[in-house]
Scaffold this motif. Sequence first.
Motif, short mmCIF file in Angstrom:
data_model
loop_
_atom_site.label_atom_id
_atom_site.label_comp_id
_atom_site.label_asym_id
_atom_site.label_seq_id
_atom_site.Cartn_x
_atom_site.Cartn_y
_atom_site.Cartn_z
N GLN A 1 -13.08 -6.90 7.08
CA GLN A 1 -14.32 -6.11 6.93
C GLN A 1 -14.33 -4.93 7.90
OE1 GLN A 1 -16.93 -9.33 7.71
NE2 GLN A 1 -17.09 -9.96 5.57
N LEU B 1 -4.20 -8.43 10.22
CA LEU B 1 -4.97 -8.98 9.10
C LEU B 1 -4.23 -10.18 8.52
CD1 LEU B 1 -6.04 -5.77 7.15
CD2 LEU B 1 -7.32 -7.04 8.86
N ASP B 2 -4.99 -11.10 7.97
CA ASP B 2 -4.38 -12.24 7.32
C ASP B 2 -3.61 -11.80 6.08
OD1 ASP B 2 -5.15 -14.28 8.98
OD2 ASP B 2 -7.13 -14.40 8.09
N VAL B 3 -2.58 -12.53 5.76
CA VAL B 3 -1.76 -12.19 4.59
C VAL B 3 -2.63 -12.12 3.33
CG1 VAL B 3 0.22 -12.88 3.22
CG2 VAL B 3 0.22 -13.31 5.64
N SER B 4 -3.61 -13.01 3.25
CA SER B 4 -4.42 -13.05 2.03
C SER B 4 -5.37 -11.86 1.93
CB SER B 4 -5.21 -14.36 1.96
OG SER B 4 -6.12 -14.44 3.02
N GLN C 1 -4.52 -8.76 3.51
CA GLN C 1 -3.64 -7.60 3.54
C GLN C 1 -3.59 -6.88 2.19
OE1 GLN C 1 -0.25 -8.56 6.21
NE2 GLN C 1 0.91 -7.95 4.42
N GLY C 2 -3.40 -7.67 1.13
CA GLY C 2 -3.29 -7.11 -0.21
C GLY C 2 -4.53 -6.33 -0.60
N GLU C 3 -5.71 -6.86 -0.24
CA GLU C 3 -6.97 -6.19 -0.58
C GLU C 3 -7.02 -4.80 0.04
OE1 GLU C 3 -10.50 -8.32 0.45
OE2 GLU C 3 -9.68 -10.20 -0.30
N ASN D 1 -4.57 -2.48 -1.68
CA ASN D 1 -5.08 -2.09 -3.00
C ASN D 1 -6.21 -1.09 -2.87
OD1 ASN D 1 -3.25 -3.88 -3.99
ND2 ASN D 1 -4.75 -5.51 -4.35
N ASN E 1 -4.74 2.26 -2.06
CA ASN E 1 -4.13 2.82 -3.27
C ASN E 1 -5.17 3.37 -4.23
OD1 ASN E 1 -1.44 2.52 -2.73
ND2 ASN E 1 -1.35 0.42 -3.51
N GLN F 1 -6.61 6.53 -3.03
CA GLN F 1 -5.66 7.64 -3.18
C GLN F 1 -5.70 8.20 -4.60
OE1 GLN F 1 -1.37 6.77 -2.64
NE2 GLN F 1 -1.42 8.61 -1.39
N HIS G 1 6.08 -1.50 -0.80
CA HIS G 1 5.17 -1.53 -1.95
C HIS G 1 4.26 -0.31 -1.99
CE1 HIS G 1 6.39 -5.47 -3.11
NE2 HIS G 1 6.08 -5.97 -1.94
#
Lengths: 289, 328, 322
Positions: free
Chosen positions: B162, B188-191, B193-195, B198, B201, B204, B223
């Motif tokens: 957050q 950040l936690d791996v779970s 990180q993706g958020e 994304n 991205n 952007q 990635h």
Amino acid sequence: MVKPLIAHQINARHRQRARLADPVVWLSIFLLGVLALCALIALLGLVPHDPYELNVSNRFQPPSWEHWLGTDNLGRDTFSRIVYGSRVALYISLVGVGSAMCLGLLIGTIAGYGPRWLDNAILFVLDSARTFPTILLAMIIVTISGPSINTIVAIVIVSTLSGYVRLVRTQTLSLKNRVFIQAERSLGAGPIRIVSQHVIPNILSPLLIIACMDIPTVITLEAGLSFLGLGIRPPTASWGTTLQDGYAFIRNTPWLLVAASLPLISATLGFTFLGEALRDWLDPNLVNK
Amino acid sequence: MNSLLSISALSVRFPLGRSSYSLLPWQADRYLYALSNLSLDIDAGETVGLIGQSGSGKSTLGRTIMGLESAYSGSVKLQGLELMGLSEKNYRSVRRKLAMIFQDPVASLSPRKTVGQLVAEPFCIHKSEYKNLQQEAVRLLKLVGLDENFLSAYPHQLSGGQARRVGIARALALDPAIIIADEPTAGLDVSVQGEIINLMNRLQEELNIAYLFITHNLSVARHVCDRLAILYAGSLVELGPTDKVLRAPAHPYTELLLRSMPHADPMEKREDMHLNQEEMSYGEPHACVFYQSCTYSSNLCRDEIPAYWAAGPGHASKCHFPLGQSVE
Amino acid sequence: MLANNLDIEGLSISFSNEGEELMALRQVSLSVPRHSIVGIVGESGCGKSTLISSIFRLPMENAIIKCGRIHVNGTDVLTLDEEEMNRLRGKEIAMIFQDPFTALNPVLTIGSQLIDIQYRQAISRKEKKQNVIAALQQVGIDRASDRFNQYPHQFSGGMLQRICIAMALLVKPTLLVADEPTTALDATTELQILALIREFHRSTGASVLLVSHHLSVIAELCDRVVVMYAGEIVEEGLSQDVFGAPLHPYTNLLMQCDPARIKEKARHLPSIPGTVSRVVKTSTECIFVHRCPQAVSRCSELVPETYSVEGRTVKCHLISNE
């Protein structure tokens, strides 16, 4: 097999945000409330006796219904004098420490956030001023401006300022390198904004706590200066003069000294507790989630 | 030469103080070159990954572009405007187009301000025309996927993810053309990180922002990034399109980095590596920065700074003996 | 009992916060067999720091150990007095911290710190110094006798972590707890530190409890792995089993999120939506139900049991169906 173990507390140190239910907060509010009430009564002149009324035949009285805290060497009512003295005490501590704090905040942040040479210059001046003994400094100031209540305020400012500047400067220096200050700079914030919005709010709580704990010292400083004839002149009621009388006439009556130390002790406790309550209250990490 | 941000021959050095043995005044001051002779162009809307280990100068580059560090020589141009040598006051207006996300998500937020104040702050700083700060703050929070309940929260009440979103919202406030993201997923936690990836991205694509994505984590960078810039000891050792650099690294250091990347199959073990111990180099470099640790190094590497060698279109490597040279 | 260096049975720890009781650990049982490396995988809020603190009995504010036992080499840690605990900490268990910069005293040379740590051994200072230099060489620090007199700030993070391992070598513990030992380090340094920990394990025979949120670190080093979520162990088993075919939906999702595991370059990375729920005492649902894509109605009605499947344990209702 799992057996429940007796509840084993590891260093359960309860540091919660100070609340109104906390007795320390109540005690400090009570003590400071009494002090403020005294000053108000004195302003309105609602004391049982005239604090300047002499009655030599009635001197060194122990506490009675007539004189709640007895009388002094000139037969004046000690209670009324102490109530009157609270004005002086409050004035000196609030105005003196308050202005020293504001000045310390200003000079300290300039020293901490400004250029290196300015920092060195400020520290040099302050350190030189600090090598002067307080009494010597007081005598110089009194010689220049004559003994008065404002002279005492000036002495209080001069003698406590360097401590505040040092505190503020050190805090500013450590904050300056914190990531969030860098983040503010990267958003384009200028030095004035950074200092006023992001540095000072983070320094204020330690500063207020130190200031609260300084106030009792300042009140005793007034007593000492008055004793030396450098502060409040004798007829004017102040805690310092009463305290000095108490020392002088301790062979005649112990009551004068007891009566004079009572307000000093309660003010000391009141401001110290306030400082502690503020520390807990201002800590953002203790804000409820 | 129409790039958004154009860095050329940038060097940044820090004084080290005299060594205790050389108190003699005529001896020169020693400097640590955090960046030496670095050139890099970033186009609008692209993501360039700046990869390097700690101490390689990758954060220094970000901070120098932001004007938080001053350059020793070289130039940085933003949309044709030279930034180096600008006064602090003039730099402040440049920072509307540049924004930075700092490594530690919680520590980069002023601890005594609420999220609402923090997000609205860029408008206050630049005395923006936006009248309704509250409304703007809510709009920005929505943009990064937070609702208005967060307006009154303090930074320490936020989770890492957050706080990171709040940091991104602040960076977005003034519609920057480029965001310098210093390790945006570190801590950040791996779970989560993706958020964040994304979100970056998506922003952007919607806002056509360019990113300088500073990280030591190649697994994430591959990635996210269109191009990779590999930094070693203050030198740009390889630059090229992500796929090319990962598939056919031209610099021995890049090859080493790839070998230390975790495998897709977690049960497959990475081979142990023996890297010579990192020695700080002082003074302006006169050799290849990597020659001490390089398995392919020769005398030439010790004596001469290598020139860039084109490994392919848009793919260059700063090495005397680039890998894959014989193949082409 | 003595087959294990560490035995934790049914450990529950709660924190009292504003009159509310939050469960940091619930019925956690795990063991570290002799000469083994066990890994704990978990994200922030999973309770791994609470677990480590309770093994070492480090102070935790407002924490109450509700029930459970912690045995280190057969000694019940929770019943020891402070002095016995100190003896245990310096001798049988040692720890490597996440941030090597703060783990060492900045105003003392590393040499003096490494000599200090041998204060229990009745040998001369000269011998202690020799031990230190031998240990430093063992962890791969060149010119050990020169660097003996240097201060922590003169070393890089990777070097400091090596020094911390050297410290563990000098203590000769039977159990080494490594708390995110490579999180603050670069990938190339990470590999070297992991190799050192493995070498430490091999040469001293000590067990290692490795805590990390990094799946590849755990997979690379550990024989067994324990997956924690919100204060509970959700899955436990041999590394190759758990990573090869995760049974708990959380383990599965966590592995999918790891960017290193996604083979093809992807613009869109998977994540686990939602946040870790705060566990209060009277919970009647599975802790992962709000984030679980495979949740069925039973998950929100009943706390799942821990099921044993082929040498591994899984705490999930889905397993009972099979």
